[in-house]
Design a protein around this motif. Structure first.
Motif, PDB file in Angstrom:
ATOM      1  N   GLY A 102       0.815  -1.206   0.000  1.00 26.58           N
ATOM      2  CA  GLY A 102       0.000   0.000   0.000  1.00 26.58           C
ATOM      3  C   GLY A 102       0.851   1.258   0.000  1.00 26.58           C
ATOM      4  O   GLY A 102       0.507   2.256  -0.649  1.00 26.58           O
ATOM      5  N   GLU A 103       1.974   1.229   0.737  1.00 27.48           N
ATOM      6  CA  GLU A 103       2.878   2.385   0.748  1.00 27.48           C
ATOM      7  C   GLU A 103       3.478   2.606  -0.644  1.00 27.48           C
ATOM      8  O   GLU A 103       3.614   3.748  -1.109  1.00 27.48           O
ATOM      9  CB  GLU A 103       3.975   2.167   1.778  1.00 27.48           C
ATOM     10  N   TRP A 104       3.840   1.514  -1.330  1.00 27.56           N
ATOM     11  CA  TRP A 104       4.403   1.654  -2.675  1.00 27.56           C
ATOM     12  C   TRP A 104       3.351   2.195  -3.634  1.00 27.56           C
ATOM     13  O   TRP A 104       3.638   3.058  -4.482  1.00 27.56           O
ATOM     14  CB  TRP A 104       4.894   0.298  -3.173  1.00 27.56           C
ATOM     15  N   ILE A 105       2.116   1.711  -3.524  1.00 29.56           N
ATOM     16  CA  ILE A 105       1.034   2.206  -4.382  1.00 29.56           C
ATOM     17  C   ILE A 105       0.811   3.694  -4.138  1.00 29.56           C
ATOM     18  O   ILE A 105       0.597   4.471  -5.086  1.00 29.56           O
ATOM     19  CB  ILE A 105      -0.260   1.408  -4.130  1.00 29.56           C
ATOM     20  N   TYR A 106       0.892   4.112  -2.873  1.00 25.85           N
ATOM     21  CA  TYR A 106       0.721   5.531  -2.562  1.00 25.85           C
ATOM     22  C   TYR A 106       1.847   6.359  -3.177  1.00 25.85           C
ATOM     23  O   TYR A 106       1.608   7.425  -3.756  1.00 25.85           O
ATOM     24  CB  TYR A 106       0.683   5.746  -1.051  1.00 25.85           C
ATOM     25  N   ALA A 107       3.071   5.853  -3.086  1.00 25.19           N
ATOM     26  CA  ALA A 107       4.207   6.583  -3.639  1.00 25.19           C
ATOM     27  C   ALA A 107       4.124   6.693  -5.158  1.00 25.19           C
ATOM     28  O   ALA A 107       4.584   7.677  -5.753  1.00 25.19           O
ATOM     29  CB  ALA A 107       5.512   5.910  -3.222  1.00 25.19           C
ATOM     30  N   GLN A 108       3.537   5.685  -5.810  1.00 25.07           N
ATOM     31  CA  GLN A 108       3.443   5.660  -7.283  1.00 25.07           C
ATOM     32  C   GLN A 108       2.035   5.989  -7.769  1.00 25.07           C
ATOM     33  O   GLN A 108       1.684   5.656  -8.886  1.00 25.07           O
ATOM     34  CB  GLN A 108       3.843   4.262  -7.789  1.00 25.07           C
ATOM     35  N   ARG A 109       1.252   6.664  -6.939  1.00 25.29           N
ATOM     36  CA  ARG A 109      -0.159   6.874  -7.263  1.00 25.29           C
ATOM     37  C   ARG A 109      -0.349   7.666  -8.553  1.00 25.29           C
ATOM     38  O   ARG A 109      -1.240   7.373  -9.351  1.00 25.29           O
ATOM     39  CB  ARG A 109      -0.877   7.554  -6.099  1.00 25.29           C
ATOM     40  N   VAL A 110       0.481   8.672  -8.790  1.00 25.70           N
ATOM     41  CA  VAL A 110       0.339   9.471 -10.015  1.00 25.70           C
ATOM     42  C   VAL A 110       0.641   8.617 -11.242  1.00 25.70           C
ATOM     43  O   VAL A 110      -0.082   8.650 -12.248  1.00 25.70           O
ATOM     44  CB  VAL A 110       1.274  10.696  -9.963  1.00 25.70           C
ATOM     45  N   LEU A 111       1.708   7.821 -11.156  1.00 28.54           N
ATOM     46  CA  LEU A 111       2.065   6.948 -12.274  1.00 28.54           C
ATOM     47  C   LEU A 111       0.971   5.915 -12.542  1.00 28.54           C
ATOM     48  O   LEU A 111       0.615   5.666 -13.708  1.00 28.54           O
ATOM     49  CB  LEU A 111       3.386   6.239 -11.971  1.00 28.54           C
ATOM     50  N   LEU A 112       0.417   5.339 -11.499  1.00 25.99           N
ATOM     51  CA  LEU A 112      -0.622   4.322 -11.671  1.00 25.99           C
ATOM     52  C   LEU A 112      -1.898   4.913 -12.244  1.00 25.99           C
ATOM     53  O   LEU A 112      -2.535   4.316 -13.126  1.00 25.99           O
ATOM     54  CB  LEU A 112      -0.915   3.651 -10.325  1.00 25.99           C
ATOM     55  N   ARG A 113      -2.280   6.100 -11.779  1.00 28.17           N
ATOM     56  CA  ARG A 113      -3.479   6.744 -12.333  1.00 28.17           C
ATOM     57  C   ARG A 113      -3.265   7.074 -13.809  1.00 28.17           C
ATOM     58  O   ARG A 113      -4.175   6.891 -14.626  1.00 28.17           O
ATOM     59  CB  ARG A 113      -3.792   8.018 -11.547  1.00 28.17           C
ATOM     60  N   SER A 114      -2.073   7.557 -14.127  1.00 32.27           N
ATOM     61  CA  SER A 114      -1.770   7.869 -15.523  1.00 32.27           C
ATOM     62  C   SER A 114      -1.822   6.613 -16.385  1.00 32.27           C
ATOM     63  O   SER A 114      -2.311   6.644 -17.522  1.00 32.27           O
ATOM     64  CB  SER A 114      -0.391   8.535 -15.634  1.00 32.27           C
ATOM     65  N   ALA A 115      -1.322   5.500 -15.853  1.00 41.03           N
ATOM     66  CA  ALA A 115      -1.335   4.245 -16.604  1.00 41.03           C
ATOM     67  C   ALA A 115      -2.774   3.803 -16.892  1.00 41.03           C
ATOM     68  O   ALA A 115      -3.088   3.357 -18.006  1.00 41.03           O
ATOM     69  CB  ALA A 115      -0.591   3.164 -15.838  1.00 41.03           C
ATOM     70  N   VAL A 116      -3.640   3.934 -15.894  1.00 42.18           N
ATOM     71  CA  VAL A 116      -5.047   3.574 -16.095  1.00 42.18           C
ATOM     72  C   VAL A 116      -5.673   4.446 -17.170  1.00 42.18           C
ATOM     73  O   VAL A 116      -6.403   3.968 -18.060  1.00 42.18           O
ATOM     74  CB  VAL A 116      -5.828   3.702 -14.769  1.00 42.18           C
ATOM     75  N   ALA A 117      -5.375   5.746 -17.124  1.00 37.44           N
ATOM     76  CA  ALA A 117      -5.938   6.672 -18.115  1.00 37.44           C
ATOM     77  C   ALA A 117      -5.426   6.352 -19.519  1.00 37.44           C
ATOM     78  O   ALA A 117      -6.191   6.361 -20.495  1.00 37.44           O
ATOM     79  CB  ALA A 117      -5.590   8.112 -17.742  1.00 37.44           C
ATOM     80  N   VAL A 118      -4.123   6.044 -19.625  1.00 34.52           N
ATOM     81  CA  VAL A 118      -3.542   5.738 -20.940  1.00 34.52           C
ATOM     82  C   VAL A 118      -4.144   4.450 -21.510  1.00 34.52           C
ATOM     83  O   VAL A 118      -4.482   4.370 -22.699  1.00 34.52           O
ATOM     84  CB  VAL A 118      -2.013   5.622 -20.835  1.00 34.52           C
ATOM     85  N   ILE A 119      -4.289   3.427 -20.670  1.00 31.68           N
ATOM     86  CA  ILE A 119      -4.862   2.156 -21.139  1.00 31.68           C
ATOM     87  C   ILE A 119      -6.310   2.348 -21.575  1.00 31.68           C
ATOM     88  O   ILE A 119      -6.735   1.840 -22.624  1.00 31.68           O
ATOM     89  CB  ILE A 119      -4.759   1.097 -20.024  1.00 31.68           C
ATOM     90  N   ALA A 120      -7.076   3.100 -20.798  1.00 35.20           N
ATOM     91  CA  ALA A 120      -8.478   3.353 -21.171  1.00 35.20           C
ATOM     92  C   ALA A 120      -8.557   4.114 -22.491  1.00 35.20           C
ATOM     93  O   ALA A 120      -9.386   3.801 -23.359  1.00 35.20           O
ATOM     94  CB  ALA A 120      -9.180   4.137 -20.066  1.00 35.20           C
ATOM     95  N   ALA A 121      -7.669   5.120 -22.655  1.00 39.82           N
ATOM     96  CA  ALA A 121      -7.667   5.875 -23.907  1.00 39.82           C
ATOM     97  C   ALA A 121      -7.274   4.987 -25.085  1.00 39.82           C
ATOM     98  O   ALA A 121      -7.840   5.101 -26.181  1.00 39.82           O
ATOM     99  CB  ALA A 121      -6.710   7.057 -23.799  1.00 39.82           C
ATOM    100  N   ALA A 122      -6.304   4.093 -24.879  1.00 41.57           N
ATOM    101  CA  ALA A 122      -5.871   3.191 -25.954  1.00 41.57           C
ATOM    102  C   ALA A 122      -7.004   2.265 -26.378  1.00 41.57           C
ATOM    103  O   ALA A 122      -7.177   1.983 -27.568  1.00 41.57           O
ATOM    104  CB  ALA A 122      -4.656   2.387 -25.492  1.00 41.57           C
ATOM    105  N   VAL A 123      -7.781   1.786 -25.416  1.00 36.89           N
ATOM    106  CA  VAL A 123      -8.918   0.914 -25.740  1.00 36.89           C
ATOM    107  C   VAL A 123      -9.907   1.651 -26.635  1.00 36.89           C
ATOM    108  O   VAL A 123     -10.384   1.128 -27.651  1.00 36.89           O
ATOM    109  CB  VAL A 123      -9.602   0.428 -24.446  1.00 36.89           C
ATOM    110  N   VAL A 124     -10.219   2.883 -26.270  1.00 35.37           N
ATOM    111  CA  VAL A 124     -11.193   3.657 -27.040  1.00 35.37           C
ATOM    112  C   VAL A 124     -10.648   4.022 -28.421  1.00 35.37           C
ATOM    113  O   VAL A 124     -11.382   4.024 -29.413  1.00 35.37           O
ATOM    114  CB  VAL A 124     -11.584   4.931 -26.261  1.00 35.37           C
ATOM    115  N   LEU A 125      -9.350   4.299 -28.505  1.00 33.03           N
ATOM    116  CA  LEU A 125      -8.772   4.759 -29.768  1.00 33.03           C
ATOM    117  C   LEU A 125      -8.527   3.637 -30.759  1.00 33.03           C
ATOM    118  O   LEU A 125      -8.626   3.843 -31.978  1.00 33.03           O
ATOM    119  CB  LEU A 125      -7.452   5.497 -29.503  1.00 33.03           C
TER     120      LEU A 125
END
Length: 461
Positions: free
Chosen positions: A390-413
């Protein structure tokens, strides 16, 4: 002062993060709300002028204007390059009762035009009576000429009808579509071997030659020798007459050429308009709304086009029901794409509003964050914690959120076909993943080495 528990420290961290978010949101609003006296505001070195706003508006408007053309070009490209998709689109026409009845009637008419069935039956009867039948028999045979001719026509009608409604005709139809690569290419280029042909005068028609050849073989197999007299027929059923069709062919072919890149140009202009805007959150909402309006125009245009197409199809040449079926078959994929992009535009506008620096979304995000914090604290009080993960996820939260957004955008595109269900499920799954990440993350709270036990100092890493 008593020592703070981990839960109390976590609550204070959440409060600090909420305050920081509020301060950043107020800065994004160009100082329209007063900031606390203790807040330190760092003015940007280069503040964008109104020229950037004008540029953003121009880019978004151009991108939205190109969007309808991009939808048509993208649809055309898929139909022309993907044979399987093309066959899957047009093959169901062979199973439509209206189309089957129309093809049957026209095929029988063509056979009767080229084979004089009454004359053939008369020759047969005359040949029999010429052998020396008596007066009574001769009179009876003469009376059978008309019923016999009608019976043969009825047999041809039945044979054609059975063939057209059979799986064999559906297979022949599919094979013809696949062999000619795409029916649409043949229509626009005037290929004489295609199932659909366009004349220089703008006439649109369906060729009956392959169908009549097959019926001829079936009649011969049943022992009807007269069928051998049916010649190879180059006959086209006129579906519609429209002098503007050749002109439309030119624009259509241009749209096909642009199909590979025009959607990306439109999307790029919309994105660039958001990037150069002074207030990107508002620009993103505006771009999404403009795209949505463009898709409404596309869907409305297709509906209007159906009325025009059916009106241009003469009832004496093709039934209105068949014309409707043909137009619906051609336009369904394009209309579905327009509806899907409209749903996408609405989703983007809603997400941009929720993530923007506005009062209501801020309160909603704060409410969601408080709920997640409460659930996390309740779990930790019962000994349920994500620990170092959980601490690692918190430290990388911006990267993980960005990854989710990029994957979702790739699916739609990149996933095709683009459908409203695909967009909505992508949004739902992305939202669930983000919520899970928010729940399992564990803010890291450290105390400086020189801190007093009674005065905790929180440092979020």
């Amino acid at each position: 002062m008593p020592k703070m528990t981990n839960a109390e420290l976590a609550r204070r961290v959440a409060a600090l993060e909420a305050e920081n978010t509020a301060l950043r949101s107020r800065l994004d609003e160009n100082g329209t709300e007063p900031l606390p006296e203790t807040a330190v505001v760092v003015e940007p070195k280069h503040k964008r002028g109104w020229g950037w706003t004008l540029l953003a508006v121009v880019l978004i408007v151009i991108g939205a204007i190109l969007a309808p053309v991009a939808v048509v070009a993208s649809w055309a490209k898929v139909q022309l390059t993907d044979t399987d998709t093309f066959v899957a689109t047009y093959a169901p026409l062979a199973d439509d009762p209206g189309v089957q009845a129309y093809v049957t009637d026209e095929a029988v008419k063509v056979i009767q035009e080229h084979v004089d069935i009454p004359r053939l039956t008369s020759q047969v009867i005359d040949g029999i009576t010429g052998l020396g039948t008596g007066p009574v028999a001769t009179k009876a045979l003469e009376a059978l000429k008309a019923p016999l001719a009608q019976g043969i026509v009825s047999l041809i009608q039945t044979t054609v009808g059975r063939f057209v409604s059979s799986d064999a005709f559906a297979q022949v139809w599919q094979d013809a579509l696949r062999a000619s690569h795409t029916q649409l290419v043949a229509t626009m280029q005037g290929d004489p071997k295609a199932a659909i042909a366009v004349g220089a005068d703008g006439s649109v028609g369906v060729q009956l030659g392959p169908i009549i050849d097959r019926v001829k073989q079936l009649l011969e197999d049943q022992g009807l020798s007269f069928a051998s007299q049916i010649p190879t027929i180059d006959k086209t059923i006129t579906v519609a007459q429209n002098s503007s069709i050749p002109t439309l062919q030119v624009f259509y072919n241009l749209a096909i050429v642009a199909g590979a890149w025009l959607p990306w140009v439109s999307l790029g202009l919309l994105a660039l308009g958001v990037i150069v805007a002074r207030r990107r959150s508002l620009a993103l909402i505006g771009a999404a709304c403009a795209l949505g309006v463009a898709m409404i125009v596309v869907v409305a245009g297709i509906s209007i086009g159906q009325i025009v197409f059916i009106a241009s199809a003469s009832p004496s040449l093709v039934p209105a029901g068949v014309a409707t079926t043909l137009y619906t078959t051609v336009s369904t994929a394009m209309k579905d794409t327009g509806v899907a992009v409209l749903v996408l535009a609405i989703v983007v506008a809603v997400v941009a509003w929720y993530a923007g620096p506005f009062g209501v979304p801020r309160r909603l995000r704060g409410f969601f964050g408080s709920g997640v914090t409460w659930v996390r604290e309740a779990a930790e009080r019962h000994g349920i914690t994500t620990g170092r993960v959980g601490e690692w996820i918190y430290a990388q939260r911006v990267l993980l959120r960005s990854a989710v957004a990029v994957i979702a955008a790739a699916v739609v595109l990149f996933v095709r076909p683009l459908t409203p269900a695909l967009i909505i499920w992508t949004l739902v799954i992305a939202a669930v993943v983000i919520a899970i990440l928010e729940l399992v993350q564990r803010p890291v709270i450290t105390l400086p080495e020189n801190a007093d036990d009674d005065t905790p100092v929180m440092t979020v890493s």
